[in-house]
Scaffold this motif. Structure first.
Motif, PDB file in Angstrom:
ATOM      1  N   GLN A  13      -8.662 -35.661 -19.284  1.00  0.00           N
ATOM      2  CA  GLN A  13      -9.206 -35.359 -20.604  1.00  0.00           C
ATOM      3  C   GLN A  13      -8.404 -36.123 -21.659  1.00  0.00           C
ATOM      4  OE1 GLN A  13      -8.789 -31.033 -20.468  1.00  0.00           O
ATOM      5  NE2 GLN A  13     -11.010 -30.826 -20.233  1.00  0.00           N
ATOM      6  N   THR A  16      -6.200 -33.955 -23.902  1.00  0.00           N
ATOM      7  CA  THR A  16      -4.960 -33.483 -23.266  1.00  0.00           C
ATOM      8  C   THR A  16      -3.912 -34.580 -23.252  1.00  0.00           C
ATOM      9  OG1 THR A  16      -6.324 -32.086 -21.839  1.00  0.00           O
ATOM     10  CG2 THR A  16      -4.018 -32.344 -21.229  1.00  0.00           C
ATOM     11  N   LEU A  20      -0.436 -33.936 -25.166  1.00  0.00           N
ATOM     12  CA  LEU A  20       0.776 -33.932 -24.348  1.00  0.00           C
ATOM     13  C   LEU A  20       1.764 -34.973 -24.866  1.00  0.00           C
ATOM     14  CD1 LEU A  20       2.356 -32.885 -21.927  1.00  0.00           C
ATOM     15  CD2 LEU A  20       1.126 -34.523 -20.485  1.00  0.00           C
ATOM     16  N   ALA A 111      -3.151 -30.432 -13.890  1.00  0.00           N
ATOM     17  CA  ALA A 111      -3.613 -29.092 -14.215  1.00  0.00           C
ATOM     18  C   ALA A 111      -3.044 -28.109 -13.201  1.00  0.00           C
ATOM     19  CB  ALA A 111      -5.145 -29.055 -14.201  1.00  0.00           C
ATOM     20  N   ALA A 144      -0.215 -29.211 -17.260  1.00  0.00           N
ATOM     21  CA  ALA A 144      -0.866 -29.310 -18.571  1.00  0.00           C
ATOM     22  C   ALA A 144      -2.381 -29.312 -18.431  1.00  0.00           C
ATOM     23  CB  ALA A 144      -0.409 -30.576 -19.281  1.00  0.00           C
ATOM     24  N   GLN A 145      -3.019 -28.649 -19.387  1.00  0.00           N
ATOM     25  CA  GLN A 145      -4.474 -28.671 -19.504  1.00  0.00           C
ATOM     26  C   GLN A 145      -4.836 -28.440 -20.967  1.00  0.00           C
ATOM     27  OE1 GLN A 145      -6.104 -25.480 -17.160  1.00  0.00           O
ATOM     28  NE2 GLN A 145      -4.479 -24.064 -17.741  1.00  0.00           N
ATOM     29  N   ALA A 146      -6.070 -28.724 -21.330  1.00  0.00           N
ATOM     30  CA  ALA A 146      -6.476 -28.667 -22.731  1.00  0.00           C
ATOM     31  C   ALA A 146      -6.297 -27.269 -23.319  1.00  0.00           C
ATOM     32  CB  ALA A 146      -7.933 -29.117 -22.867  1.00  0.00           C
ATOM     33  N   ASP A 148      -3.974 -25.306 -23.050  1.00  0.00           N
ATOM     34  CA  ASP A 148      -2.591 -25.024 -23.420  1.00  0.00           C
ATOM     35  C   ASP A 148      -2.325 -25.310 -24.899  1.00  0.00           C
ATOM     36  OD1 ASP A 148      -1.846 -24.258 -20.842  1.00  0.00           O
ATOM     37  OD2 ASP A 148      -1.393 -26.325 -20.246  1.00  0.00           O
ATOM     38  N   CYS A 155       1.150 -26.313 -29.016  1.00  0.00           N
ATOM     39  CA  CYS A 155       1.262 -25.866 -27.619  1.00  0.00           C
ATOM     40  C   CYS A 155       1.643 -24.389 -27.593  1.00  0.00           C
ATOM     41  CB  CYS A 155       2.302 -26.702 -26.882  1.00  0.00           C
ATOM     42  SG  CYS A 155       2.575 -26.181 -25.164  1.00  0.00           S
TER      43      CYS A 155
END
Length: 247
Positions: A13, A16, A20, A111, A144-146, A148, A155
């Motif tokens: 994504q 993301t 990040l 993820a 990590a993923q959207a 978050d 974040c």
């Protein structure tokens, strides 16, 4: 102040990836500068060995050489690193590798419940072949993923925030260490053999104290057990002095 270049492979994504990257910049410890490295205008083909390196590739190599070290984040694409990241690294080593003796810290990005081990193995192999000084264990992965991140990019995952700070702290420490010990290619080593140095000094060994150490004897005597027994029956038995059996 160590300057660390951040090179990220594209996550599934785009949002993301962008968020990040912002989190990693915010997590950089005091006294460390994190700069994002994004290759532009590189040829679509890989480097040729019989053609001059194009201007865009020379500029990319110059940017890599200007930073003290690299932090490379990779997701897993088909059990390997993304093609765009591999392409950037291919041009980094064109003609003459710009990664030789460059301190590099790597980490995966995935993820939850999706691993990054194979991508890290692939990335470590590519960097080692390029001559980079890749930080060894532990292998790190940013989970990590959207979801978050909030709509404003904050974040709200305590786990991801902690992982980012730990990663940047380790990267800053490693790069600063390599620079401090003499720059690229000068990893610490033992200048002399310590055992040989001690023997060459010919320093006398310390003397043993006069008291407290028992004396040793070359001979020892053991009394005949039958001679000291008080058993009247054993005292009357005659023993063969050759075989030791009762006579």
């Amino acid at each position: 102040m160590p300057v660390i270049g951040l090179l990220m492979g594209n996550l599934p994504q785009a949002r993301t990836t962008r968020l990040l990257s912002s989190l990693l910049h915010a997590a950089a410890p005091s006294g460390t500068r994190l700069v994002e490295l994004t290759p532009t205008d590189l040829p679509l083909h890989g480097p040729y060995t019989d053609a001059p390196v194009p201007t865009a590739a020379l500029e990319w190599k110059r940017r890599l050489e200007e930073v003290d070290g690299l932090l490379i984040i990779t997701p897993t694409h088909e059990r390997a690193i993304p093609g765009t990241l591999k392409h950037a690294l291919d041009w980094a080593v064109a003609a003459r590798s710009s990664l030789v003796d460059k301190p590099v810290v790597i980490a995966g990005a995935a993820a939850p419940r999706q691993g990054s081990f194979m991508a890290l193995v692939n990335l470590r192999s590519v960097l080692s072949d390029a001559g980079a000084l890749v930080m060894r264990q532990p292998e790190r992965t940013l989970t990590a993923q959207a979801s978050d991140f909030s709509a404003h990019g904050h974040c709200h995952s305590a786990e991801l925030d902690s992982q980012a700070h730990e990663l940047l702290s380790a990267a800053a420490g490693y790069v600063a260490h390599v620079v401090r010990v003499g720059g690229p290619g000068s990893l610490p080593s033992v200048p002399t053999d310590p055992i040989r140095a001690v023997r060459a000094a010919r320093t006398p060994a310390p003397r043993s104290p006069a008291d407290g150490i028992p004396a040793f004897s070359d001979t020892a005597s053991t009394p005949d057990p039958l001679a000291i027994t008080a058993d009247p029956v054993l005292g009357t038995i005659s023993m063969d002095t050759t075989t030791g059996a009762p006579a």
